[in-house]
Design a protein around this motif. Sequence first.
Motif, PDB file in Angstrom:
ATOM      1  N   ALA A   1       0.843  -1.191   0.000  1.00 29.01           N
ATOM      2  CA  ALA A   1       0.000   0.000   0.000  1.00 29.01           C
ATOM      3  C   ALA A   1       0.879   1.242   0.000  1.00 29.01           C
ATOM      4  O   ALA A   1       1.395   1.627  -1.043  1.00 29.01           O
ATOM      5  CB  ALA A   1      -0.942  -0.027   1.206  1.00 29.01           C
ATOM      6  N   GLN A   2       1.084   1.849   1.149  1.00 29.16           N
ATOM      7  CA  GLN A   2       1.795   3.117   1.193  1.00 29.16           C
ATOM      8  C   GLN A   2       3.316   2.940   1.255  1.00 29.16           C
ATOM      9  O   GLN A   2       3.825   1.904   1.695  1.00 29.16           O
ATOM     10  CB  GLN A   2       1.327   3.947   2.384  1.00 29.16           C
ATOM     11  N   VAL A   3       4.014   3.973   0.784  1.00 31.48           N
ATOM     12  CA  VAL A   3       5.470   4.064   0.873  1.00 31.48           C
ATOM     13  C   VAL A   3       5.792   5.319   1.687  1.00 31.48           C
ATOM     14  O   VAL A   3       5.178   6.371   1.490  1.00 31.48           O
ATOM     15  CB  VAL A   3       6.122   4.200  -0.521  1.00 31.48           C
ATOM     16  N   TYR A   4       6.749   5.193   2.602  1.00 29.89           N
ATOM     17  CA  TYR A   4       7.121   6.327   3.448  1.00 29.89           C
ATOM     18  C   TYR A   4       8.642   6.406   3.533  1.00 29.89           C
ATOM     19  O   TYR A   4       9.316   5.387   3.714  1.00 29.89           O
ATOM     20  CB  TYR A   4       6.528   6.157   4.845  1.00 29.89           C
TER      21      TYR A   4
ATOM     22  N   LEU B   1      15.754   5.809   4.799  1.00 27.39           N
ATOM     23  CA  LEU B   1      14.983   4.583   5.002  1.00 27.39           C
ATOM     24  C   LEU B   1      13.710   4.630   4.171  1.00 27.39           C
ATOM     25  O   LEU B   1      13.154   5.705   3.919  1.00 27.39           O
ATOM     26  CB  LEU B   1      14.600   4.425   6.478  1.00 27.39           C
ATOM     27  N   ILE B   2      13.244   3.459   3.753  1.00 26.49           N
ATOM     28  CA  ILE B   2      11.985   3.333   3.028  1.00 26.49           C
ATOM     29  C   ILE B   2      11.125   2.308   3.760  1.00 26.49           C
ATOM     30  O   ILE B   2      11.562   1.184   4.008  1.00 26.49           O
ATOM     31  CB  ILE B   2      12.192   2.854   1.583  1.00 26.49           C
ATOM     32  N   PHE B   3       9.917   2.702   4.114  1.00 25.20           N
ATOM     33  CA  PHE B   3       8.964   1.790   4.734  1.00 25.20           C
ATOM     34  C   PHE B   3       7.838   1.516   3.738  1.00 25.20           C
ATOM     35  O   PHE B   3       7.248   2.444   3.183  1.00 25.20           O
ATOM     36  CB  PHE B   3       8.377   2.412   6.001  1.00 25.20           C
ATOM     37  N   VAL B   4       7.554   0.233   3.508  1.00 26.53           N
ATOM     38  CA  VAL B   4       6.494  -0.175   2.593  1.00 26.53           C
ATOM     39  C   VAL B   4       5.520  -1.063   3.358  1.00 26.53           C
ATOM     40  O   VAL B   4       5.927  -2.063   3.962  1.00 26.53           O
ATOM     41  CB  VAL B   4       7.036  -0.927   1.365  1.00 26.53           C
ATOM     42  N   VAL B   5       4.240  -0.702   3.336  1.00 23.95           N
ATOM     43  CA  VAL B   5       3.220  -1.451   4.064  1.00 23.95           C
ATOM     44  C   VAL B   5       2.691  -2.592   3.204  1.00 23.95           C
ATOM     45  O   VAL B   5       2.357  -2.397   2.031  1.00 23.95           O
ATOM     46  CB  VAL B   5       2.059  -0.533   4.474  1.00 23.95           C
ATOM     47  N   ASN B   6       2.606  -3.789   3.785  1.00 19.76           N
ATOM     48  CA  ASN B   6       2.009  -4.951   3.135  1.00 19.76           C
ATOM     49  C   ASN B   6       0.622  -5.185   3.723  1.00 19.76           C
ATOM     50  O   ASN B   6       0.490  -5.459   4.919  1.00 19.76           O
ATOM     51  CB  ASN B   6       2.868  -6.192   3.358  1.00 19.76           C
ATOM     52  N   GLN B   7      -0.404  -5.113   2.898  1.00 18.05           N
ATOM     53  CA  GLN B   7      -1.763  -5.285   3.408  1.00 18.05           C
ATOM     54  C   GLN B   7      -2.087  -6.729   3.772  1.00 18.05           C
ATOM     55  O   GLN B   7      -2.922  -6.987   4.629  1.00 18.05           O
ATOM     56  CB  GLN B   7      -2.776  -4.778   2.392  1.00 18.05           C
TER      57      GLN B   7
ATOM     58  N   PHE C   1      13.400  -0.910   4.155  1.00 18.50           N
ATOM     59  CA  PHE C   1      14.522  -0.917   3.228  1.00 18.50           C
ATOM     60  C   PHE C   1      15.400   0.313   3.498  1.00 18.50           C
ATOM     61  O   PHE C   1      14.959   1.280   4.133  1.00 18.50           O
ATOM     62  CB  PHE C   1      14.048  -0.846   1.771  1.00 18.50           C
ATOM     63  N   ALA C   2      16.615   0.267   2.998  1.00 24.31           N
ATOM     64  CA  ALA C   2      17.489   1.434   3.015  1.00 24.31           C
ATOM     65  C   ALA C   2      17.889   1.748   1.585  1.00 24.31           C
ATOM     66  O   ALA C   2      18.201   0.839   0.798  1.00 24.31           O
ATOM     67  CB  ALA C   2      18.734   1.183   3.863  1.00 24.31           C
ATOM     68  N   PHE C   3      17.856   3.023   1.239  1.00 25.03           N
ATOM     69  CA  PHE C   3      18.332   3.478  -0.065  1.00 25.03           C
ATOM     70  C   PHE C   3      19.700   4.110   0.140  1.00 25.03           C
ATOM     71  O   PHE C   3      19.890   4.928   1.035  1.00 25.03           O
ATOM     72  CB  PHE C   3      17.368   4.496  -0.669  1.00 25.03           C
ATOM     73  N   GLY C   4      20.649   3.720  -0.688  1.00 23.66           N
ATOM     74  CA  GLY C   4      21.995   4.263  -0.550  1.00 23.66           C
ATOM     75  C   GLY C   4      22.925   3.709  -1.602  1.00 23.66           C
ATOM     76  O   GLY C   4      22.536   3.497  -2.746  1.00 23.66           O
ATOM     77  N   HIS C   5      24.152   3.416  -1.188  1.00 25.37           N
ATOM     78  CA  HIS C   5      25.141   2.892  -2.128  1.00 25.37           C
ATOM     79  C   HIS C   5      26.207   2.127  -1.359  1.00 25.37           C
ATOM     80  O   HIS C   5      26.359   2.302  -0.143  1.00 25.37           O
ATOM     81  CB  HIS C   5      25.784   4.037  -2.918  1.00 25.37           C
ATOM     82  N   ARG C   6      26.904   1.299  -2.060  1.00 30.93           N
ATOM     83  CA  ARG C   6      27.993   0.554  -1.437  1.00 30.93           C
ATOM     84  C   ARG C   6      29.191   1.467  -1.193  1.00 30.93           C
ATOM     85  O   ARG C   6      29.486   2.351  -1.988  1.00 30.93           O
ATOM     86  CB  ARG C   6      28.412  -0.625  -2.321  1.00 30.93           C
ATOM     87  N   GLU C   7      29.867   1.231  -0.090  1.00 25.96           N
ATOM     88  CA  GLU C   7      31.053   2.008   0.230  1.00 25.96           C
ATOM     89  C   GLU C   7      32.092   1.857  -0.870  1.00 25.96           C
ATOM     90  O   GLU C   7      32.366   0.751  -1.346  1.00 25.96           O
ATOM     91  CB  GLU C   7      31.629   1.533   1.567  1.00 25.96           C
TER      92      GLU C   7
END
Length: 327
Positions: free
Chosen positions: A270-273, A295-301, A310-316
């Motif tokens: 559902a929602q993404v935050y 951070l990314i939060f995704v709701v599963n109904q 989840f985390a959005f980023g990149h490898r060191e």
Amino acid sequence: MPPRVQFLRHLNGERDVTVSRGSFLEFLIGRRNKPMRSLGKPYGVAMMGARLYVTDTMGRQVHVLDLANKSYRAFGLSGEGRLRKPANIRIGPDGNLYVADTERQQVVVFNPDGRYVTEYGDAQTNKPADLVILGDELYALDVGTHSVKVFDLNTHVVKRSFGIRGKKPGEFNYPVAITADADGNLYICDSMNFRVQKLDRDGKALSAFGEAGRNPGTLARPRGLAVARDGLIHVADARLGIVQIFDPQGQALMHYGGTGTGPGELYLPAQVYIDYDNIDVFRKDLAPDFVPEYLIFVVNQLGDNGVSVFAFGHREGSAAGPVTPAP
């Protein structure tokens, strides 16, 4: 393309945040056989001060998962703030929680501890599914009338509205989510037109992207969206079980998730935050060489995963430049 999204964990209720006290102590305090409370049918999510707030359309409440104090509670079950079908939840500039309730036909406001403060709207509001606050205005997305109603944040009066049911620019067909970018432009998930529309604060259509389909870049059942500070647009698709990332021009870049209940999979999302302030709360879940940006939060109904983090980023050692389409 180097990895940009890392799955961290799922959160589904009391068991995921509270500390086990041991069977003997639980027996002494009468909790040994007490069932752990979990999310029923979650929909909206927001985070503030290590507290994760999750709306529950089936349980008619807001769950509070306190990741710092390792505690769980809920609110919205009684009194003036009693909820009927809470959809999305947003944090206002005043630090209060604004809950769009489609059956109560109002946006209900609580303080961070879950105490009722006030409400916006009446029967004329019909079905507010989501909201965003810009300056002294509250934009309530009304899925019942396929429109946006703009409230004065201080007087609670509807100042103006825009949108009707249709397919033209600035028209909607069951809009379900609204957010804004850093410049104050509105983004609306126009679900049954299978698109995301970008508008100014007066409802003037600026651009749109998306069309019906099941391939990358198309939308099958768009449900939630969030716009990151870098302009990337995350769109959750309930039917495809993924979140697609689009650039500000609406070009599909990549996706994450996948239908299922395994690690990193999504089940009727559902929602993404997006959250920038609580990365340290999930530091132990990060890969040693992954540098998180947000951070990314995704709701599963459906399913037992509740909220996927989840985390959005990149490898060191790799470039942290813009996401580009895969060749």
